[in-house]
Design an enzyme around this catalytic site. Structure first.
Site, PDB file in Angstrom:
ATOM      1  N   SER A 257      11.703  -1.810  -1.202  1.00 15.24           N
ATOM      2  CA  SER A 257      10.633  -2.769  -0.914  1.00 15.24           C
ATOM      3  C   SER A 257       9.945  -3.374  -2.132  1.00 15.24           C
ATOM      4  CB  SER A 257       9.575  -2.122  -0.003  1.00 15.24           C
ATOM      5  OG  SER A 257       8.920  -1.069  -0.672  1.00 15.24           O
ATOM      6  N   LYS A 302       0.152  -0.963   2.925  1.00 12.35           N
ATOM      7  CA  LYS A 302       0.319  -1.588   1.607  1.00 12.35           C
ATOM      8  C   LYS A 302      -0.774  -2.615   1.327  1.00 12.35           C
ATOM      9  CE  LYS A 302       5.255  -0.719   1.190  1.00 12.35           C
ATOM     10  NZ  LYS A 302       6.607  -1.267   0.952  1.00 12.35           N
TER      11      LYS A 302
END
Length: 364
Positions: A257, A302
């Site tokens: 990611s 996140k």
């Protein structure tokens, strides 16, 4: 004993029993929470995250932070109270344990897969960054992985460059499989390869792998368990020859990611213009060799981590936008990002203080 006192005592004992049960009862869940966020333009544990050698680099400012998710360990089993507590918190997620740790894989295998995905994402980040700058990056076919116990174990190794199969040049991973499956199980396949160590040495020197290092390896085929076709027990993949050395150093991180943010960090260091304009920008997203940004997991954790660190803008994969926008941290602008070009255009708008024109995520 008065009835009121007895009722209170019974209630207290029941509550204690419930708390004890909550502590003792293990549930098949794991928790995801905001993890560390690291500036790809800076240092981590005293070392530069991005180290570019034998090519001119430029000073940078601001932040291009990659973000992570912290998860409970494979062997840790949550109790009922922890699970309920996690469900009640907006900045964490309680998910089935098997979501993070499939039952058919050991913790070591999961860690290995995450490490391989992280390594592959670094490779694609370098490719997309250099191609964004118009720098040619030749592609070749390599042994991506070797199946344990397969016919190629001990003969072929991850990272070996495949020049030919049965004397025929291959241009993509599918070409390797096409030639192998033309054989009958038990027949032999002849590979011409350049060993991984020689490929790596050439990469470090900024050169193409030399044909002088090529050697032939003969591998017997086995029968596949699903359809009986011939296989040699490798997973071919695309590899690249970089014109100079780019080292990405970030320990204790796995998965793909961070690809987008690594790629942007590389471009920033190789570009005279300061891409961030001094702004604090964070983000996430996988990236492929063509610069396409892919979805990731744990988007809400996140964004929370990025805002807590000080980010004002968050580059968000297009597919993650609806989920991210549902619980957006105050003061954080979610920028919809589908490609490397989208990200570069967004950075320009931020530099030019044209933030009203940024493509923003919306809840569906």
């Amino acid at each position: 004993m008065p009835r009121r006192t007895a009722t209170m005592l019974a209630s207290t004992l029941l509550l204690i029993a419930m708390l004890c049960a909550g502590l003792l009862i293990k549930v098949p869940y794991a928790e995801m929470s905001p993890g560390p966020t690291v500036n790809t333009l800076g240092e981590h544990d005293g070392d530069p995250v991005l180290n570019i050698k034998e090519h001119r680099t430029y000073e940078t400012s601001g932040h291009l932070n990659m973000t992570t998710v912290r998860v409970t360990g494979a062997d840790y089993r949550m109790n009922l109270l922890e699970a309920v507590g996690g469900w009640l918190q907006h900045d964490s997620a309680v998910v089935p344990h098997s979501t993070l740790y499939p039952e058919n894989k050991s913790a070591k295998e999961v860690d290995q897969q995450n490490a391989e995905e992280f390594s592959a994402s670094q490779e694609s980040a370098k490719v997309s960054a250099l191609r964004e700058l118009g720098i040619r990056v030749p592609t070749h076919i390599i042994v991506g992985s070797v199946v344990k116990g397969g016919a190629s174990e001990g003969k072929l190794h991850a990272g070996d460059l495949i020049r030919t199969v049965d004397g025929k040049a291959v241009k993509d991973p599918k070409g390797v499989a096409d030639i192998v499956t033309k054989h009958k199980p038990g027949e032999k396949v002849r590979f011409t390869i350049i060993p991984a160590a020689d490929v790596k040495a050439a990469q470090k020197a900024g050169k193409k792998p030399s044909t002088r290092d090529a050697r032939q390896v003969v591998v017997g085929t086995k029968k596949a368990g699903d359809d009986g076709r011939a296989i040699v027990g490798i997973q071919p993949a695309a590899g690249h020859t970089f014109p100079f050395d780019i080292d990405i150093k970030l320990a204790d991180v796995g998965g793909p990611s961070a690809g987008l943010m690594f790629s942007l960090g590389i471009v920033d260091k190789l570009t005279r213009e300061d891409l961030t304009g001094g702004s604090f920008i964070a983000g996430t997203g996988t990236i492929d060799d063509k610069g396409k940004v892919g979805a990731i997991g744990g988007i809400q954790m996140k964004t929370v981590a990025a805002r807590a660190k000080g980010a004002k803008y968050f580059l968000t994969p297009s597919a993650n936008c609806p989920a991210a926008a549902k619980d957006k941290p105050a003061g954080l602008t979610l920028v919809k990002t589908g490609t490397m070009h989208d990200a570069m255009n967004a950075l320009k708008k931020i530099r030019d203080d044209d933030t009203a024109a940024l493509p923003r995520c919306k809840a569906s």
